[in-house]
Design an enzyme around this catalytic site. Sequence first.
Site, mmCIF file in Angstrom:
data_model
loop_
_atom_site.group_PDB
_atom_site.id
_atom_site.type_symbol
_atom_site.label_atom_id
_atom_site.label_comp_id
_atom_site.label_asym_id
_atom_site.label_seq_id
_atom_site.Cartn_x
_atom_site.Cartn_y
_atom_site.Cartn_z
ATOM 1 N N GLU A 1 -52.624 -50.235 4.247
ATOM 2 C CA GLU A 1 -52.584 -51.183 5.388
ATOM 3 C C GLU A 1 -52.304 -50.407 6.467
ATOM 4 O O GLU A 1 -51.448 -50.002 6.965
ATOM 5 C CB GLU A 1 -51.277 -52.162 5.167
ATOM 6 C CG GLU A 1 -51.423 -52.888 4.081
ATOM 7 C CD GLU A 1 -52.171 -54.349 4.265
ATOM 8 O OE1 GLU A 1 -52.666 -54.338 5.245
ATOM 9 O OE2 GLU A 1 -52.162 -55.234 3.125
HETATM 10 ZN ZN LIG Z 1 -56.194 -57.492 4.319
#
Ligand SMILES: [Zn+2]
Length: 461
Positions: free
Chosen positions: A413
């Site tokens: 992320e």
């Molecule tokens: Zn995502």
Amino acid sequence: MSNNTSFSKQPQLSYLLNFIMKFLSILALVAVAKACLLPEERDGGHLVKRKSYWRRQSNGAPIGTGDRFSGGTIVPQGLGTQTTSFSTILSVAEVSSGFEALASSYDFPTFTAPYTTFEGRTIYGGTVGGSAGTCVNAYRAYFNANIHARERGSADGLLYFISDLLYANKNGVGIRYGSKSYTNAQVKTALTVGIVFVPMSNPDGTNYDQTSNSCWRKNRNTKSGSSGASVGVDLNRNFDFVWDFTTKFASSVASSVASTNPSSETYHGTAVFSEPETKAIKWVLDTYPMIRYFIDLHSYTGDVLYSWGSDENQSKYAYMNFLNSTYNSVRGILSDTPGSGSGYGEYSPTQELADNKAVGVRIGAAMSAAAGRTYTVTPAANLYPTSGASDDYSYSRHFANTALNLVHSYTIEFGFGNSASSCPFYPTVAQYNTNLQEIGAAYMETLLAAVDTGLGDAVTC
Ligand SMILES: [Zn+2]
């Protein structure tokens, strides 16, 4: 009496009403003037509303118009070798054009997955490096990007990393991402792993997001809904890993694991692998059987996530796993203790879990070093328990079918969000550039850590 009284009181009453109204309008004027003069930074009252109004106007860095790679004839130049900064994000067409330019300039094999998206687009990829040749066995890392449409800069990060890697290899130079640098010898070591890469795994959704600025996450399949939020499936809930969350997770957590509502952002689709985009990812894993490392590139929370995402990890009870329906009613509860009472944890053998974590820690350290922003390395379930995610599916394959290769799987992320946009997934120009540096460092470190941790059996073509 009554007349007299009313006659004498009426002027007084209207005078009083007039006075009150004038007083109130003065108060209102003062309040408006005060709000307009207050500095933007100040919290409270009208100011927060004004600030959020301006926030809604920002869509972050603009999307490129035209084609900077001129129909696949101009080769992308990454931040790690040739470029200082970028001012616009790659459009879906530019990712494709840049990919074509790379493939023809460096002459690496390409493929098109045998599934067409709902809007008729193809999902393409390439293979680079490898030590055994160019057969399907030669590739042991699979990098996938942009499965979520709005996570801007994901495809860019992968395409530019491959550009850096191939340029550095060909020209005998190293790569530098911010404060993190790699020698040409490390570039050559990284390439021995052999990489399969798919930069744009959700082209329909991304095209829609880029042309509407709607903060769109899913694909654009209209099978379950034809308008507004009901369109599309969350591709990262559509994989064959405890997909049927309504029966495979504790009822207390099921609503946050995925959704059966087409209008939800985590709608898991009508069946496992119902979508061409997820079928394409499975096809890549099936086609290149020696893949041992998988990274799905997402934004944003500043995290490197390793398996599992269904529940907390445990290495003690092999029978306590996603295939065992005995635990359907308790799967996903993180606060319990595996082995105690009905407590459940997802099984990951000691060495595999140690390797999953060790590579994750190296990825996180490299990303943190690149730009000085601290990345957290943690099992995926700690973000929130999920079903049908690409990383868990990839890692689960060798448990579900012992003939298949072990794949260490990660969700990265990247970035920390754009608080000035109503869609925090849209980076500013500065954030976009910083994200690209961190992504490049993540990929480079994955490959080097893969070599150090082990690539499995020697490959031959
Ligand atoms: Zn995502």
